[in-house]
Enzyme design. Structure first.
Site, PDB file in Angstrom:
ATOM      1  N   HIS A 122       0.837  -1.204   0.000  1.00 10.74           N
ATOM      2  CA  HIS A 122       0.000   0.000   0.000  1.00 10.74           C
ATOM      3  C   HIS A 122       0.877   1.262   0.000  1.00 10.74           C
ATOM      4  CE1 HIS A 122      -3.718   2.287   1.144  1.00 10.74           C
ATOM      5  NE2 HIS A 122      -2.814   3.108   1.651  1.00 10.74           N
ATOM      6  N   GLU A 123       1.789   1.343   0.956  1.00  9.26           N
ATOM      7  CA  GLU A 123       2.616   2.549   1.067  1.00  9.26           C
ATOM      8  C   GLU A 123       3.536   2.684  -0.148  1.00  9.26           C
ATOM      9  OE1 GLU A 123       1.665   4.656   3.089  1.00  9.26           O
ATOM     10  OE2 GLU A 123       0.486   3.375   4.432  1.00  9.26           O
ATOM     11  N   HIS A 158       1.737   4.458  -2.835  1.00 13.32           N
ATOM     12  CA  HIS A 158       1.819   5.917  -2.630  1.00 13.32           C
ATOM     13  C   HIS A 158       3.189   6.427  -3.085  1.00 13.32           C
ATOM     14  CE1 HIS A 158      -1.918   6.683  -0.553  1.00 13.32           C
ATOM     15  NE2 HIS A 158      -1.688   5.819   0.412  1.00 13.32           N
ATOM     16  N   GLU A 181      -4.690   7.704  -3.118  1.00 13.66           N
ATOM     17  CA  GLU A 181      -5.159   6.438  -2.556  1.00 13.66           C
ATOM     18  C   GLU A 181      -5.431   5.418  -3.668  1.00 13.66           C
ATOM     19  OE1 GLU A 181      -4.824   6.013   0.508  1.00 13.66           O
ATOM     20  OE2 GLU A 181      -6.036   4.265   1.051  1.00 13.66           O
TER      21      GLU A 181
HETATM   22 ZN    ZN Z   1      -3.184   5.192   1.781  1.00 16.02          ZN
END
Ligand code: ZN
Length: 503
Positions: free
Chosen positions: A266-267, A270, A296
């Site tokens: 997830h990170e 980003h 996101e």
């Molecule tokens: Zn996030």
């Protein structure tokens, strides 16, 4: 009077120094959240407050406002980089100059106070003690909305800070069908009778091995360690200290594999976004991202559409088995794939699966809208929360700690922020579908552990543009359509229909 070109150069010079200061502040903030010793908290607070003041003064500088106004009247081609740069500068100038210093200070003071009252209230599951602080925060945010200005609903002014160009009405348009269809899907899964067991993810997993696996995975995605690094924190985040230094953090749970595994993907999603912003936007107002929603979408795309897909694990599961031979050596792919995608209506948003997650967001959106326009009072909030949980999930929280008190956001004034999480989920599928339509071999690539074509498509259509386009504009250009819940719902129904044997 300088000519337009001179004025534009002056604008860039002004904003370049401001950008250096903001990025310096990001370094201090990253350090505060990773390695700073506790005893430095007060001194660090002072350093950051000083920098924040200097940045604010630079953005509120009348000379800058004059440059922006002049360039707005210069007839720059609407679709040009210059016009986009001026538009971004305008957002920063307006935000800095519209809010009176007294309101900025009141928001920051009250945020610090409300956050600490909230932390204790959550610990003791005591909403009553937090209620007056929350009511005051909503008052201040209403004031902020009035000062910033809006057309239809005070929510629009606050939401626009996180999702430029979006409004409450726009969000409602997509959330209404989403709420209806997800509520039905959750009920169908609950009634399907086929339970998925995720015990295999809840064995003991060496943390250093978890870290190695996660790091190998995200570098294979394309996350660049020459311009980034991975560290540990309690609350994982990604932060850009410039497009040449985009850092991510994660946390490890020895007895639950998902946290670090999907949290790191997830990170990294980003991080990939900010590492991919065009070099020529460095130190300009466009060295930023389109919105939190688009941000996101990038984290969710790598975490869910890649990381939780069967194709990915057909390729990667043997590597995970070699990393944890005792725990997973004899486990077959199917039960593993089912376990990482288990759906379970639950009280806590941050632990929610793909299917239920957006219902948590829709609940918060409906409530903050009502609190802001006064149709719901803070005193009635817990009851409204529990009612919504029952309606959408079919469960009622045992206490307010597991209900209305679970998130920090409202206490620190993040109102109008929650929808960006769901917008990101919707956008992630729209973008992924468009990438696969352009390059049908992407799923086969993912199976083979190759992510280059997907990343290049995202770089070309999303990352490199930085803050050049408004989020819906960017989406239109990349996919040919605006924000739409349809693709996301089709994706969920296909994936979870198969997993849970729904007809
Ligand atoms: Zn996030």
């Amino acid at each position: 009077m300088p000519d337009n070109e001179t004025a534009f150069r002056a604008l860039l010079d002004h904003m370049a120094v401001t950008s250096d200061l903001s990025q310096t502040m990001a370094v201090l903030s990253w350090d505060e959240n990773t390695y700073m010793p506790d005893g430095a908290a007060e001194a660090r607070g002072r350093q950051m407050a000083t920098l924040a003041t200097v940045i604010h003064e630079r953005l509120a500088d009348p000379a800058l406002a004059e440059l922006v106004a002049r360039l707005e009247d210069a007839g720059l081609p609407e679709d040009s980089v210059e016009a986009a740069t001026v538009r971004q500068a305008r957002r920063a100038v307006d935000h800095a100059s519209k809010l009176p210093a007294s309101l900025v200070e009141a928001l920051s003071m009250h945020g610090a106070r409300a956050r600490s009252v909230w932390a204790r209230a959550r610990q003791e599951s005591d909403f009553t003690s937090f209620a007056p602080e929350l009511a005051r925060m909503f008052e201040l945010k209403r004031e902020e909305a009035e000062v910033l200005g809006y057309q239809d609903h005070p929510y629009d002014a606050l939401h626009d800070l996180h999702e430029p160009g979006s409004t409450a009405a726009r969000v409602r348009d997509v959330f209404v069908p989403l709420r209806r269809e997800l509520t039905t899907l959750v009920a169908e899964i609950r009634d399907a009778g086929s339970q998925i067991d995720d015990a295999l993810l809840r064995q003991s997993f060496d943390e250093a091995a978890q870290e190695r696996f996660a790091l190998d995975t995200v570098t294979a995605f394309g996350y660049d360690l020459e311009h980034g690094r991975l560290d540990r924190t309690v609350h994982p985040f990604a932060t850009s200290l410039s497009k040449y230094d985009v850092r991510i953090t994660t946390r490890y749970q020895r007895h639950y594999l998902n946290t670090a595994l999907f949290g790191t993907m997830h990170e990294a999603g980003h991080g990939l976004y900010e590492q991919g912003v065009a070099d020529e936007y460095y130190r300009t107002p466009l060295e930023d991202t389109a919105s939190l929603g688009v941000h996101e979408s990038q984290s969710r795309l790598w975490e869910n559409l890649v990381g939780r897909s069967r194709a990915f694990w057909e390729g990667a599961f043997p590597r995970l088995q070699r990393t944890f031979p005792e725990q997973l050596g004899t486990v077959a792919l199917d039960p593993f794939y089912a376990a990482i995608n288990r759906v379970q209506p639950s009280f806590i948003r941050v632990e929610a699966d793909e299917v239920t997650y957006n219902l948590h967001i829709i609940l918060r959106f409906e409530l903050e809208l009502a609190l802001l326009d006064g149709s719901l009072s803070v005193a009635d909030l817990p009851e409204a929360w529990n009612h919504g949980m029952q309606e959408m999930f079919g469960i009622t929280p045992p206490d307010d700690a597991a209900g209305v008190l679970q998130d920090v956001h409202w206490s620190i004034g993040l109102i109008g922020y929650f929808p960006t999480y769901s917008l990101g989920n919707l956008i992630s599928v729209q973008l992924f579908d468009a990438a696969v339509a352009a390059h049908p071999h992407i799923p086969a690539d993912i199976r083979a552990g190759r992510f280059g074509t997907l990343l290049r498509w995202l770089r070309e259509n999303v990352h490199r543009h930085g803050a050049r386009y408004l989020p819906e504009e960017l989406l239109e250009r990349a996919t040919g359509s605006g924000l739409d819940a349809g693709p996301y719902l089709r994706y969920l129904k296909a994936k979870y229909g198969e997993l849970y044997g729904l007809s």
